[in-house]
Design a protein around this motif. Structure first.
Motif, PDB file in Angstrom:
ATOM      1  N   LEU A  38       0.828  -1.207   0.000  1.00  0.00           N
ATOM      2  CA  LEU A  38       0.000   0.000   0.000  1.00  0.00           C
ATOM      3  C   LEU A  38       0.865   1.260   0.000  1.00  0.00           C
ATOM      4  O   LEU A  38       0.527   2.255  -0.646  1.00  0.00           O
ATOM      5  N   LEU A  39       1.987   1.221   0.720  1.00  0.00           N
ATOM      6  CA  LEU A  39       2.880   2.377   0.725  1.00  0.00           C
ATOM      7  C   LEU A  39       3.498   2.625  -0.647  1.00  0.00           C
ATOM      8  O   LEU A  39       3.640   3.770  -1.064  1.00  0.00           O
ATOM      9  N   THR A  40       3.874   1.564  -1.350  1.00  0.00           N
ATOM     10  CA  THR A  40       4.457   1.765  -2.679  1.00  0.00           C
ATOM     11  C   THR A  40       3.400   2.177  -3.694  1.00  0.00           C
ATOM     12  O   THR A  40       3.731   2.819  -4.689  1.00  0.00           O
ATOM     13  N   LYS A  41       2.163   1.828  -3.443  1.00  0.00           N
ATOM     14  CA  LYS A  41       1.100   2.241  -4.353  1.00  0.00           C
ATOM     15  C   LYS A  41       0.804   3.732  -4.234  1.00  0.00           C
ATOM     16  O   LYS A  41       0.351   4.358  -5.188  1.00  0.00           O
ATOM     17  N   THR A  42       1.090   4.325  -3.090  1.00  0.00           N
ATOM     18  CA  THR A  42       0.791   5.742  -2.896  1.00  0.00           C
ATOM     19  C   THR A  42       1.720   6.662  -3.677  1.00  0.00           C
ATOM     20  O   THR A  42       1.459   7.855  -3.741  1.00  0.00           O
ATOM     21  N   PHE A  64       8.639  -7.141 -10.801  1.00  0.00           N
ATOM     22  CA  PHE A  64       9.052  -8.314 -10.034  1.00  0.00           C
ATOM     23  C   PHE A  64      10.131  -7.954  -9.019  1.00  0.00           C
ATOM     24  O   PHE A  64      10.146  -8.492  -7.913  1.00  0.00           O
ATOM     25  N   TYR A  65      11.010  -7.036  -9.388  1.00  0.00           N
ATOM     26  CA  TYR A  65      12.071  -6.606  -8.477  1.00  0.00           C
ATOM     27  C   TYR A  65      11.474  -6.037  -7.193  1.00  0.00           C
ATOM     28  O   TYR A  65      11.820  -6.452  -6.100  1.00  0.00           O
ATOM     29  N   ASN A  66      10.572  -5.069  -7.337  1.00  0.00           N
ATOM     30  CA  ASN A  66       9.956  -4.453  -6.167  1.00  0.00           C
ATOM     31  C   ASN A  66       9.075  -5.430  -5.400  1.00  0.00           C
ATOM     32  O   ASN A  66       9.058  -5.440  -4.169  1.00  0.00           O
ATOM     33  N   SER A  67       8.340  -6.249  -6.123  1.00  0.00           N
ATOM     34  CA  SER A  67       7.434  -7.200  -5.485  1.00  0.00           C
ATOM     35  C   SER A  67       8.200  -8.245  -4.677  1.00  0.00           C
ATOM     36  O   SER A  67       7.847  -8.552  -3.537  1.00  0.00           O
ATOM     37  N   PHE A  68       9.262  -8.794  -5.257  1.00  0.00           N
ATOM     38  CA  PHE A  68      10.052  -9.802  -4.549  1.00  0.00           C
ATOM     39  C   PHE A  68      10.815  -9.173  -3.384  1.00  0.00           C
ATOM     40  O   PHE A  68      10.956  -9.786  -2.323  1.00  0.00           O
ATOM     41  N   LEU A  69      11.286  -7.948  -3.561  1.00  0.00           N
ATOM     42  CA  LEU A  69      11.965  -7.247  -2.476  1.00  0.00           C
ATOM     43  C   LEU A  69      11.016  -7.020  -1.306  1.00  0.00           C
ATOM     44  O   LEU A  69      11.376  -7.267  -0.148  1.00  0.00           O
ATOM     45  N   VAL A 118      14.915   2.452   8.173  1.00  0.00           N
ATOM     46  CA  VAL A 118      15.621   2.585   6.891  1.00  0.00           C
ATOM     47  C   VAL A 118      14.627   2.522   5.734  1.00  0.00           C
ATOM     48  O   VAL A 118      14.699   3.317   4.792  1.00  0.00           O
ATOM     49  N   LEU A 119      13.667   1.608   5.822  1.00  0.00           N
ATOM     50  CA  LEU A 119      12.659   1.508   4.764  1.00  0.00           C
ATOM     51  C   LEU A 119      11.796   2.765   4.685  1.00  0.00           C
ATOM     52  O   LEU A 119      11.453   3.222   3.596  1.00  0.00           O
ATOM     53  N   PHE A 127       9.181   9.043  -2.350  1.00  0.00           N
ATOM     54  CA  PHE A 127       7.965   9.840  -2.482  1.00  0.00           C
ATOM     55  C   PHE A 127       8.295  11.289  -2.793  1.00  0.00           C
ATOM     56  O   PHE A 127       7.635  11.921  -3.610  1.00  0.00           O
ATOM     57  N   GLN A 128       9.333  11.831  -2.157  1.00  0.00           N
ATOM     58  CA  GLN A 128       9.707  13.224  -2.391  1.00  0.00           C
ATOM     59  C   GLN A 128      10.168  13.443  -3.826  1.00  0.00           C
ATOM     60  O   GLN A 128       9.811  14.422  -4.454  1.00  0.00           O
ATOM     61  N   PHE A 129      10.952  12.508  -4.365  1.00  0.00           N
ATOM     62  CA  PHE A 129      11.410  12.648  -5.747  1.00  0.00           C
ATOM     63  C   PHE A 129      10.233  12.559  -6.718  1.00  0.00           C
ATOM     64  O   PHE A 129      10.168  13.305  -7.681  1.00  0.00           O
ATOM     65  N   ASN A 130       9.308  11.643  -6.467  1.00  0.00           N
ATOM     66  CA  ASN A 130       8.161  11.526  -7.367  1.00  0.00           C
ATOM     67  C   ASN A 130       7.232  12.725  -7.233  1.00  0.00           C
ATOM     68  O   ASN A 130       6.592  13.120  -8.198  1.00  0.00           O
TER      69      ASN A 130
END
Length: 186
Positions: A38-42, A64-69, A118-119, A127-130
């Motif tokens: 949910l955090l990455t979806k925001t 897949f990279y983000n999902s597996f991570l 860290v996460l 989020f700030q860059f986007n």
């Protein structure tokens, strides 16, 4: 004379504590996985607010990279809680062994806290860059180095357990379980 460590067994930990630790670890893994997804979806919400187009936000999917991570991080955080439960309330008569179990228990939660901070910092930067209109891709920027976070968490917990028990075979089995659980969560 030096005392030899005992083997890591269910009997040493206790059946109820062992199996409840595994169940609670899997439960926390699922919850943290949902939270991180949910955090990455925001990250797409800024584009939806600016453009007024909410379809990208509602239909966004992870690579897949983000999902597996995310799956591996969630599984490793779940293992932190499993280690915490395994090392709690062990009846140890030797004072040094009791201190080692308490250290392993406290270090599991401390590791969870540090990695979670860290996460959150990575998420804040992402989020700030986007939000500013820049595109930041974690896969391109950090590559395989981000996978060291869940590996560190997992191996740190087993290092603390190995101070008390002999853990060769359980380490290999739990490594395979961690990878499979990470794949299931992804």
């Amino acid at each position: 004379m030096r005392k030899i460590k005992s083997k890591f067994q269910i009997i040493e930990i206790g059946k109820f504590r062992f199996y409840s630790g595994i169940l609670i670890g899997f439960g926390y893994g699922f919850i943290i996985n949902i939270l991180l997804r949910l955090l990455t979806k925001t990250k797409d919400i800024t584009y939806a607010i600016v453009d007024g187009n909410w379809t990208k936000f509602l239909n966004s999917e992870l690579t897949f990279y983000n999902s597996f991570l995310i799956g591996l991080i969630a599984a490793s955080i779940g293992f932190c809680f499993t280690t915490y439960i395994w090392m709690s309330n062990i009846k140890v008569k030797n004072r040094k062994e009791k201190l080692k179990t308490q250290y392993a228990q406290i270090n599991a939660i401390f590791t969870f806290g540090i990695i979670f901070l860290v996460l959150l910092r990575f998420y804040q930067i992402y989020f700030q860059f986007n939000f500013d209109g820049f595109s930041l891709n974690l896969e391109e920027e950090y590559g395989i180095f981000l996978y060291f976070l869940p590996i560190y968490m997992f191996m740190n917990n087993w290092n603390n357990i190995s101070r008390i028990y002999i853990v060769k075979q359980p380490l290999l089995i739990s490594t395979m379980i961690l990878i499979l659980f990470g794949l299931v969560l992804s």
